[in-house]
Design a protein around this motif. Structure first.
Motif, PDB file in Angstrom:
ATOM      1  N   LYS A 347      40.771  45.145  33.414  1.00  0.00           N
ATOM      2  CA  LYS A 347      39.840  45.033  34.532  1.00  0.00           C
ATOM      3  C   LYS A 347      40.597  45.093  35.849  1.00  0.00           C
ATOM      4  O   LYS A 347      41.813  44.899  35.898  1.00  0.00           O
ATOM      5  N   PHE A 348      39.860  45.384  36.908  1.00  0.00           N
ATOM      6  CA  PHE A 348      40.411  45.339  38.257  1.00  0.00           C
ATOM      7  C   PHE A 348      40.377  43.894  38.732  1.00  0.00           C
ATOM      8  O   PHE A 348      39.352  43.221  38.643  1.00  0.00           O
ATOM      9  N   THR A 349      41.502  43.411  39.231  1.00  0.00           N
ATOM     10  CA  THR A 349      41.527  42.051  39.781  1.00  0.00           C
ATOM     11  C   THR A 349      41.636  42.055  41.295  1.00  0.00           C
ATOM     12  O   THR A 349      41.417  41.030  41.928  1.00  0.00           O
ATOM     13  N   SER A 350      41.981  43.201  41.884  1.00  0.00           N
ATOM     14  CA  SER A 350      42.069  43.264  43.344  1.00  0.00           C
ATOM     15  C   SER A 350      41.885  44.703  43.795  1.00  0.00           C
ATOM     16  O   SER A 350      42.772  45.541  43.585  1.00  0.00           O
ATOM     17  N   THR A 351      40.735  44.992  44.365  1.00  0.00           N
ATOM     18  CA  THR A 351      40.477  46.294  44.990  1.00  0.00           C
ATOM     19  C   THR A 351      39.647  46.051  46.246  1.00  0.00           C
ATOM     20  O   THR A 351      38.813  45.145  46.275  1.00  0.00           O
ATOM     21  N   PRO A 352      39.853  46.842  47.287  1.00  0.00           N
ATOM     22  CA  PRO A 352      39.026  46.683  48.487  1.00  0.00           C
ATOM     23  C   PRO A 352      37.654  47.313  48.278  1.00  0.00           C
ATOM     24  O   PRO A 352      37.514  48.272  47.514  1.00  0.00           O
ATOM     25  N   ALA A 353      36.657  46.787  48.931  1.00  0.00           N
ATOM     26  CA  ALA A 353      35.328  47.393  48.881  1.00  0.00           C
ATOM     27  C   ALA A 353      35.211  48.525  49.888  1.00  0.00           C
ATOM     28  O   ALA A 353      34.503  49.507  49.649  1.00  0.00           O
ATOM     29  N   THR A 435      49.268  44.422  36.725  1.00  0.00           N
ATOM     30  CA  THR A 435      49.982  45.609  37.196  1.00  0.00           C
ATOM     31  C   THR A 435      49.515  45.960  38.599  1.00  0.00           C
ATOM     32  O   THR A 435      48.316  45.969  38.875  1.00  0.00           O
ATOM     33  N   THR A 436      50.481  46.259  39.470  1.00  0.00           N
ATOM     34  CA  THR A 436      50.152  46.716  40.822  1.00  0.00           C
ATOM     35  C   THR A 436      50.265  48.231  40.878  1.00  0.00           C
ATOM     36  O   THR A 436      51.289  48.810  40.467  1.00  0.00           O
TER      37      THR A 436
END
Length: 708
Positions: A347-353, A435-436
């Protein structure tokens, strides 16, 4: 194991039956010498597959991903459709007690309509019997002869123990009824593999001595649940199919269902232990637990729900997937094959909207907990590419061009830093944990926003998506502004308030005056007239920021530079922010005063200093410049290869606006730096409803602009 075809359809036959009736001769017909009774012949519907693209394995009708309501667990499902009911890959008959086990049940119900010569249907059924198997034949208990006049039409169904809500003989005889009404019980042992047959109308003249063919059809759909290729260690506790239409009316004459709107849930609880070695195709609802349900297209609320106890976590994992739109065809078997992997997260844990309109490098984070194989991230737009590691320039915020004429130098540069080239729309990765990754977003200089969708998947199955909107600039005339207002602040920089003193000892009265005269000659004001020139030879006047003195008593000469009096900055336009930004980025007028080096070569030592003339590593104009795209160039040769970015003014699209280029209509909040400096070496213009003189090292916001 794979799904194969078994019994595609069924026919039953009653041959050469010597059966007789005890009713009125006028109704049943008169017995004649050497005249046989009514008999039934055999035919089989779909003895072999009739689907053009079907094989013994069936065909994949759909794929589903089951997800947990309270965790990120996922289960993959493949729906396989085969001809016939209860098929397996060995061609063996089904063993479920309620499912047809051979070519035909041992007995079935059969009725006949009598159509009289005048075309009317007689008010009593001509035949209402249970036909039973005797060897290879099925025979009723009574003998029925063809009527001398009129025609007969036959309807038959099985099994005889099926609980029907209505039929031609329930609750009383109905000679006009051609339908069966049935409700599929939620008690799986009471479900039945219903078959039915209907004929056209026959007369004595056309059928005397010949059998009547009853061609039976499976009128339900078999639904089987099996394990798939990948199974984790644990137990499949239950499988449920929800909101299935459970009752309806089947017309034997037209071979079509008319379903009611009522629904029911159907559950099987196999409590099947699984491991990584569990055989592919292990049945979860075998024997008495096979679902025998009504043909239909599943509705919006229909789901496949699985409860799996995971031995790794020790938890029950509830998983579900929508079956909306799934088609269950009459006389077919639908097999759902479940592949359950160890409990993991993708899953994505950090993405900008939302991202801004300029070029940008955006870090995102993906959680791949317990994922042991390959996984994929994909961008559905060419203006967003993905990279897993950054070069030195990219870490510093420089967006490098990587395609076309720049592809080779970019690839060589990445290779020199041992960083993957990548920059692709689809990126395959391995490993687990957080993972970044880095999104390279191209500028949007249009007048509309646009959206990119990022997708995480394993083996073509999507696990997570994230939508990111890139805004277009806020256009005011031909000037477009950054959209997002954040709290990051920067100095303007270039504050030249340093004051430094050098001194040299060992001078006598005469030598000290000569040294003073010589130093002043090197730092004197340039004369404008002949008189000033003659005077400067004898009494030179230094520039405002330099003073030179000698002390006869101490035998010293002192040299002082006051940078705050140096008119060093040339980025002072109030209307051309691009020119100002370029000059500041190029450090025009921002180099150290070379006179200090000259003094040092003559043996002067620094005795006092204050202030600073350092340029901050991050300053407002540099922030704006880094919103552009840069070319990377390869230089040097042999073992002295170099890589550099060498931008020109023409490469700069995004820049810091000049003091008179601001607009109140773009939603600025607080003070923002302009690119316009003030020639006092310590201040520059900010904008907060109007231009304001502000100390250059104060921290304020930045909003960059570009021209159309």
């Amino acid at each position: 194991m794979k799904i194969h075809q078994l019994t595609a359809s069924i026919a039953a036959v009653l041959l050469s039956a010597s059966l007789f009736s005890c009713s009125s001769d006028d109704f049943f017909g008169k017995a004649e010498t050497n005249t046989d009774g009514i008999s039934f012949g055999v035919s089989t519907e779909n003895a072999a597959s009739t689907r053009a693209n079907n094989s013994a394995d069936g065909y994949t009708a759909a794929r589903y991903t089951l997800r947990s309501d309270n965790s990120a667990d996922t289960l993959c499902v493949r729906a396989v459709v085969t001809d016939g009911i209860g098929n397996d890959n060995a061609g063996r008959p089904a063993t479920r007690a309620a499912m047809l086990q051979t070519s035909m049940y041992d007995e079935f119900k059969v009725v006949a309509q009598y159509k009289k010569a005048d075309g009317s249907i007689n008010s009593q059924l001509y035949m209402n019997e249970t036909a039973k198997r005797s060897g290879s034949l099925w025979s009723p208990n009574s003998t029925y002869y063809w009527p001398e006049k009129g025609q007969l039409r036959f309807f038959a169904w099985a099994p005889t123990d099926a609980t029907l809500d209505e039929s031609p003989i329930y609750p009383q005889e109905n000679v006009n009824m051609t339908t069966l009404k049935y409700t599929a019980s939620t008690d799986l042992t009471k479900q039945r593999d219903l078959v039915a047959a209907a004929t056209g109308e026959f007369s004595n003249n056309s059928t005397t001595g010949a059998p009547v063919n009853l061609q039976f059809k499976h009128i339900c759909t078999a639904v089987i649940i099996k394990t798939g290729e990948t199974m984790a260690e644990g137990t499949i506790k239950s499988v449920k199919i929800t909101k299935v239409r459970n009752s309806g009316t089947y017309d034997m004459a037209t071979a079509a269902w008319d379903l009611d709107e009522t629904t029911a849930d159907y559950t099987v609880s196999p409590d099947l232990p699984t491991t990584g070695a569990t055989a592919d195709g292990t049945k979860l609802n075998a024997e008495d637990a096979t679902f025998m349900l009504l043909p239909q297209t599943l509705g919006a609320d229909s789901k496949l729900e699985v409860v799996f106890h995971d031995n790794i976590s020790g938890n029950d994992r509830p998983l579900s997937a929508s079956l909306s739109g799934a088609k269950w065809l009459m006389g077919k078997t639908v097999t759902y094959r479940l592949s359950i992997t160890p409990e993991y997260e993708l899953k994505f844990t950090s993405t900008p909207a939302i991202v801004d309109a300029h070029y940008d490098i955006i870090p995102i984070k993906v959680n791949t907990k317990y994922v042991t194989g390959n996984w994929t991230i994909k961008s559905n737009q060419p203006w967003v590419t993905i990279k897993s590691a950054l070069t030195t320039y990219e870490q510093s915020g420089y967006w490098l061009k990587a395609t076309g004429d720049y592809a080779r130098d970019y690839a060589d540069y990445c290779g020199s830093e041992k960083v993957p080239v990548e920059r692709q729309q689809t990126l395959d990765k391995t490993g687990n944990g957080e993972t970044t990754l880095y999104l390279f977003v191209e500028e949007n200089n249009s007048t509309t926003d646009r959206t990119v969708t990022l997708t995480l998947s394993i083996n073509g199955v999507d696990f997570a998506t994230a939508d990111i909107v890139q805004r277009c600039p806020i256009w005011q005339g031909d000037i477009g502004w950054e959209v997002l207002e954040d709290d990051e602040t920067f100095p303007f920089g270039f504050k030249w308030d340093r004051k430094v003193t050098y001194q040299k000892e060992g001078f006598g009265p005469i030598s000290g005056r000569i040294e003073e005269w010589w130093i002043k000659q090197n730092f004197k004001k340039q004369p404008n007239t002949l008189g000033e020139w003659i005077k400067s030879i004898f009494v030179p006047q230094t520039v405002p920021y330099v003073t030179v003195d000698h002390d006869d008593w101490k035998g010293t000469v002192t040299f002082t530079v006051n940078y705050s009096k140096m008119d060093e900055i040339s980025a002072t336009s109030e209307v051309d922010g691009l020119d100002n930004t370029w000059k500041l980025y190029s450090h025009v007028g921002g180099t150290s005063f070379e006179g200090e080096k000259y003094i040092a070569t003559r043996g002067y030592k620094m005795t006092e200093q204050s202030g600073s003339n350092e340029i901050p590593k991050v300053f407002a104009a540099l922030y704006a410049v880094k919103l552009n795209a840069f070319e990377i160039h390869k230089g040097g040769s042999g073992d002295k290869i170099t890589y550099a970015i060498t931008p020109e003014k023409k490469d700069i699209n995004w820049y810091l606006p000049a003091s008179n280029q601001f607009s109140e209509a773009v939603g600025l909040n607080g003070k923002h730096w302009s690119s316009t400096g003030i020639r006092d070496n310590s201040n520059a213009y900010t904008w907060d409803a109007s231009p304001q003189s502000t100390p250059r090292m104060d921290l304020h916001k930045v909003r960059a602009v570009r021209k159309k």
